[in-house]
Every structure is written in C-alpha cells, then in structure tokens.
Design a protein around this motif. Structure first.
Motif, PDB file in Angstrom:
ATOM      1  N   SER A  51       1.001  -0.847  -0.135  1.00 16.45           N
ATOM      2  CA  SER A  51      -0.149  -0.092   0.254  1.00 16.45           C
ATOM      3  C   SER A  51       0.892   1.121  -0.349  1.00 16.45           C
ATOM      4  O   SER A  51       2.148   0.944   0.307  1.00 16.45           O
ATOM      5  CB  SER A  51      -0.234  -0.016   1.519  1.00 16.45           C
ATOM      6  N   PRO A  52       0.709   2.338  -0.866  1.00 15.71           N
ATOM      7  CA  PRO A  52       1.037   3.834  -0.578  1.00 15.71           C
ATOM      8  C   PRO A  52       0.821   4.385   0.773  1.00 15.71           C
ATOM      9  O   PRO A  52       2.135   5.087   0.780  1.00 15.71           O
ATOM     10  CB  PRO A  52       0.626   4.636  -1.858  1.00 15.71           C
ATOM     11  N   GLU A  53       0.366   3.571   1.074  1.00 18.53           N
ATOM     12  CA  GLU A  53       0.544   4.190   2.980  1.00 18.53           C
ATOM     13  C   GLU A  53       0.831   3.717   3.682  1.00 18.53           C
ATOM     14  O   GLU A  53       1.075   4.302   4.524  1.00 18.53           O
ATOM     15  CB  GLU A  53      -1.172   3.743   3.526  1.00 18.53           C
ATOM     16  N   ALA A  54       2.005   2.310   3.456  1.00 18.65           N
ATOM     17  CA  ALA A  54       2.625   1.609   4.426  1.00 18.65           C
ATOM     18  C   ALA A  54       4.074   2.375   4.583  1.00 18.65           C
ATOM     19  O   ALA A  54       3.907   2.570   5.808  1.00 18.65           O
ATOM     20  CB  ALA A  54       2.829   0.697   3.270  1.00 18.65           C
ATOM     21  N   LEU A  55       4.789   2.840   3.981  1.00 20.65           N
ATOM     22  CA  LEU A  55       6.098   3.810   4.375  1.00 20.65           C
ATOM     23  C   LEU A  55       5.230   4.466   4.995  1.00 20.65           C
ATOM     24  O   LEU A  55       6.262   4.922   5.928  1.00 20.65           O
ATOM     25  CB  LEU A  55       6.362   4.193   2.846  1.00 20.65           C
ATOM     26  N   PRO A  56       4.706   6.078   4.902  1.00 20.06           N
ATOM     27  CA  PRO A  56       4.883   6.734   5.316  1.00 20.06           C
ATOM     28  C   PRO A  56       4.480   5.988   7.003  1.00 20.06           C
ATOM     29  O   PRO A  56       4.032   7.002   8.015  1.00 20.06           O
ATOM     30  CB  PRO A  56       3.381   7.532   4.920  1.00 20.06           C
ATOM     31  N   PHE A  57       2.897   5.332   6.974  1.00 16.24           N
ATOM     32  CA  PHE A  57       2.811   5.270   8.352  1.00 16.24           C
ATOM     33  C   PHE A  57       4.065   4.193   9.325  1.00 16.24           C
ATOM     34  O   PHE A  57       3.498   4.685  11.023  1.00 16.24           O
ATOM     35  CB  PHE A  57       1.741   3.818   7.945  1.00 16.24           C
ATOM     36  N   TYR A  58       4.665   3.678   8.630  1.00 21.45           N
ATOM     37  CA  TYR A  58       6.077   3.230   9.374  1.00 21.45           C
ATOM     38  C   TYR A  58       6.356   4.222  10.112  1.00 21.45           C
ATOM     39  O   TYR A  58       7.045   4.017  11.073  1.00 21.45           O
ATOM     40  CB  TYR A  58       6.827   2.333   8.167  1.00 21.45           C
ATOM     41  N   GLN A  59       6.686   5.566   8.979  1.00 21.20           N
ATOM     42  CA  GLN A  59       6.960   6.870   9.767  1.00 21.20           C
ATOM     43  C   GLN A  59       6.662   7.530  10.878  1.00 21.20           C
ATOM     44  O   GLN A  59       7.707   7.520  11.614  1.00 21.20           O
ATOM     45  CB  GLN A  59       7.987   7.452   8.561  1.00 21.20           C
ATOM     46  N   ARG A  60       5.209   7.339  10.596  1.00 17.54           N
ATOM     47  CA  ARG A  60       5.016   7.947  11.982  1.00 17.54           C
ATOM     48  C   ARG A  60       5.127   7.033  12.928  1.00 17.54           C
ATOM     49  O   ARG A  60       4.578   7.170  14.336  1.00 17.54           O
ATOM     50  CB  ARG A  60       3.382   7.738  11.706  1.00 17.54           C
ATOM     51  N   SER A  61       4.881   5.780  12.553  1.00 17.46           N
ATOM     52  CA  SER A  61       5.225   4.643  13.860  1.00 17.46           C
ATOM     53  C   SER A  61       6.549   4.831  14.412  1.00 17.46           C
ATOM     54  O   SER A  61       6.698   4.419  15.584  1.00 17.46           O
ATOM     55  CB  SER A  61       5.389   3.719  14.143  1.00 17.46           C
ATOM     56  N   GLY A  62       7.735   5.377  14.114  1.00 23.24           N
ATOM     57  CA  GLY A  62       8.855   5.872  14.575  1.00 23.24           C
ATOM     58  C   GLY A  62       9.530   5.149  13.968  1.00 23.24           C
ATOM     59  O   GLY A  62      10.981   5.193  14.358  1.00 23.24           O
ATOM     60  N   PHE A  63      10.101   4.344  12.313  1.00 22.30           N
ATOM     61  CA  PHE A  63      10.894   3.926  11.703  1.00 22.30           C
ATOM     62  C   PHE A  63      11.719   4.925  10.748  1.00 22.30           C
ATOM     63  O   PHE A  63      10.881   5.578  10.314  1.00 22.30           O
ATOM     64  CB  PHE A  63       9.994   2.875  11.335  1.00 22.30           C
ATOM     65  N   THR A  64      13.219   4.754  10.644  1.00 24.94           N
ATOM     66  CA  THR A  64      13.260   6.020   9.475  1.00 24.94           C
ATOM     67  C   THR A  64      13.926   4.668   8.795  1.00 24.94           C
ATOM     68  O   THR A  64      14.851   4.311   8.928  1.00 24.94           O
ATOM     69  CB  THR A  64      14.216   6.278  10.743  1.00 24.94           C
ATOM     70  N   PRO A  65      13.702   5.522   7.418  1.00 22.24           N
ATOM     71  CA  PRO A  65      14.347   4.970   6.694  1.00 22.24           C
ATOM     72  C   PRO A  65      16.262   4.657   6.764  1.00 22.24           C
ATOM     73  O   PRO A  65      16.495   6.027   6.970  1.00 22.24           O
ATOM     74  CB  PRO A  65      13.784   5.326   5.464  1.00 22.24           C
ATOM     75  N   TYR A  66      16.421   3.373   5.764  1.00 23.37           N
ATOM     76  CA  TYR A  66      18.140   3.855   6.318  1.00 23.37           C
ATOM     77  C   TYR A  66      19.168   2.592   5.011  1.00 23.37           C
ATOM     78  O   TYR A  66      19.971   2.752   4.380  1.00 23.37           O
ATOM     79  CB  TYR A  66      19.097   2.687   6.908  1.00 23.37           C
ATOM     80  N   ALA A  67      17.860   2.624   4.016  1.00 24.71           N
ATOM     81  CA  ALA A  67      18.570   1.788   3.190  1.00 24.71           C
ATOM     82  C   ALA A  67      17.599   1.151   1.665  1.00 24.71           C
ATOM     83  O   ALA A  67      16.130   1.098   1.983  1.00 24.71           O
ATOM     84  CB  ALA A  67      19.110   0.438   3.516  1.00 24.71           C
ATOM     85  N   LEU A  68      17.985   1.318   0.727  1.00 28.88           N
ATOM     86  CA  LEU A  68      17.216   1.180  -0.606  1.00 28.88           C
ATOM     87  C   LEU A  68      17.694  -0.551  -1.384  1.00 28.88           C
ATOM     88  O   LEU A  68      18.564  -0.862  -1.770  1.00 28.88           O
ATOM     89  CB  LEU A  68      16.706   2.102  -1.551  1.00 28.88           C
ATOM     90  N   LYS A  69      16.830  -1.583  -1.587  1.00 27.72           N
ATOM     91  CA  LYS A  69      17.396  -2.757  -2.968  1.00 27.72           C
ATOM     92  C   LYS A  69      16.369  -2.724  -3.723  1.00 27.72           C
ATOM     93  O   LYS A  69      15.264  -2.301  -3.671  1.00 27.72           O
ATOM     94  CB  LYS A  69      17.849  -3.552  -1.655  1.00 27.72           C
TER      95      LYS A  69
END
Length: 204
Positions: A160-178
C-alpha cells in the motif's frame, strides 16, 4: 542486514519475461517510540498464534496479502514453513475483530538484540478503522519488551502507498534501498490476475 553488491548502472534495466521488480525500503528504530493513540482500542484483540496450522496460516496470509502480491509463504514447502512457524524465536500474532482474524504480524527474534517485523498486514475491509495503529502499537510493545537494541522492517512499492508513511509515523526511519526482482505470481496461477491492479500484467 543489507548485503553489499556492485551498484546498478544509471538508466533502465530490462527484466526477463515473467518477472516483476520493486524498490524495497528498509526502516529501523533503536529505541521504543512514544505510543500513538488508537481510535477505539476496545474493538480489537491481540492474540498470540501458537501453534499455527499451515492451512490456517496460508489462508490468512493470502487474505491479507493477495492484493499486494504477497507470495513467499504460499510457494514455500510445508517443511520449511512449519520450521518457521514452530520456531520459538519467531512469534506470530493475529488481530481479532469480534472473533474474526483481520490482521497478521510476525516478529523474528533470531538475531541477537534485534527484532524484524517480517509481516504486518490487514484484510481489506479492516483498513481505515484504526486496526493498523492498534496492531502496530502492540507489535512495538511486544518487540521492545525483549532485550533488543534494534527493531526493523522493510516495505516496497508493491505494498500500500500508505505503508511507508505509516511506518515512519510509527517511529521507523529509512536507512537503505534495494531492488528486488521476483516471479510474477499472477502468471504462474498462484494469485489471480486481478491482484495488484496498480501493477500491469505483462504476458511473456
């Protein structure tokens, strides 16, 4: 952890017939975040799923993930899947709404001082009702009740396009792309061609 590989060259890269590709974002947190409010917490029940039968697990996995092309556990052998589900360092939870399982969470504690949020998802008709926030709060509380130093997850553009912003609002921070290349499960018959309508089916 993220393996080191030579960088892809800039530009387009053709995929073999029958394959699809996705950009995967890895996210992490190193401390328990503040709890975010839930609209109606009394409406849901967080339940440890142990033991989980293979048929019941695959049925919920499919109901949650078919729209997003989740296929990994559907093609896995019974022996390999049972080894995962019965491992005491892997914890499965369901979110119950009036006795019906509407959410799936898998937490993997096999790496020392770490927890991976392997799977996190809701059935379609449970989305948008506060169930996801309730489930994430429970997942975070469960993970950080253990002696961990890192809680991590990955998501991709097939989710879902909402997944990434949801995880960020939950306290997760992006650190890598593959970049992940996989077989299109709609072409093998594992999932219906109607799954993931935002991703075109390219017949070989």
């Amino acid at each position: 952890m993220i393996e080191e590989h030579p960088a892809l060259s800039t530009g387009y890269h053709a995929l073999p017939p029958g394959k699809i590709a996705t950009i995967v974002t890895f996210l992490q947190m190193h401390a328990r975040p503040a709890v975010r409010p839930v609209r109606d917490p009394a409406a849901f029940a967080w339940t440890r799923w142990h033991p989980a039968s293979l048929d019941e697990y695959r049925a919920l996995f499919r109901e949650v993930g078919e729209y997003w092309l989740w296929e990994s556990r559907l093609v896995m052998s019974d022996e390999k899947l049972n080894a995962i589900l019965s491992n005491p360092q892997i914890e499965l939870y369901t979110l119950q709404d009036q006795g019906r399982p509407v959410g799936l969470v898998e937490l993997d504690f096999r790496e020392e001082a770490e927890c991976e949020l392997v799977f996190f998802g809701l059935v379609g008709d449970a989305i948008g009702k506060g169930a996801g926030r309730f489930m994430m709060n429970q997942a975070i509380e469960t993970a950080w009740s253990r002696p961990i130093k890192r809680f991590w997850v990955h998501t991709c553009h097939l989710d879902s396009p909402e997944a990434l912003p949801f995880y960020q609002r939950s306290g997760f921070t992006p650190y890598a792309l593959k970049v992940e290349v996989l077989n299109d499960p709609r072409l093998t018959g594992l999932l219906p061609r109607s799954a993931a309508p935002n991703v075109p089916v390219i017949d070989p």
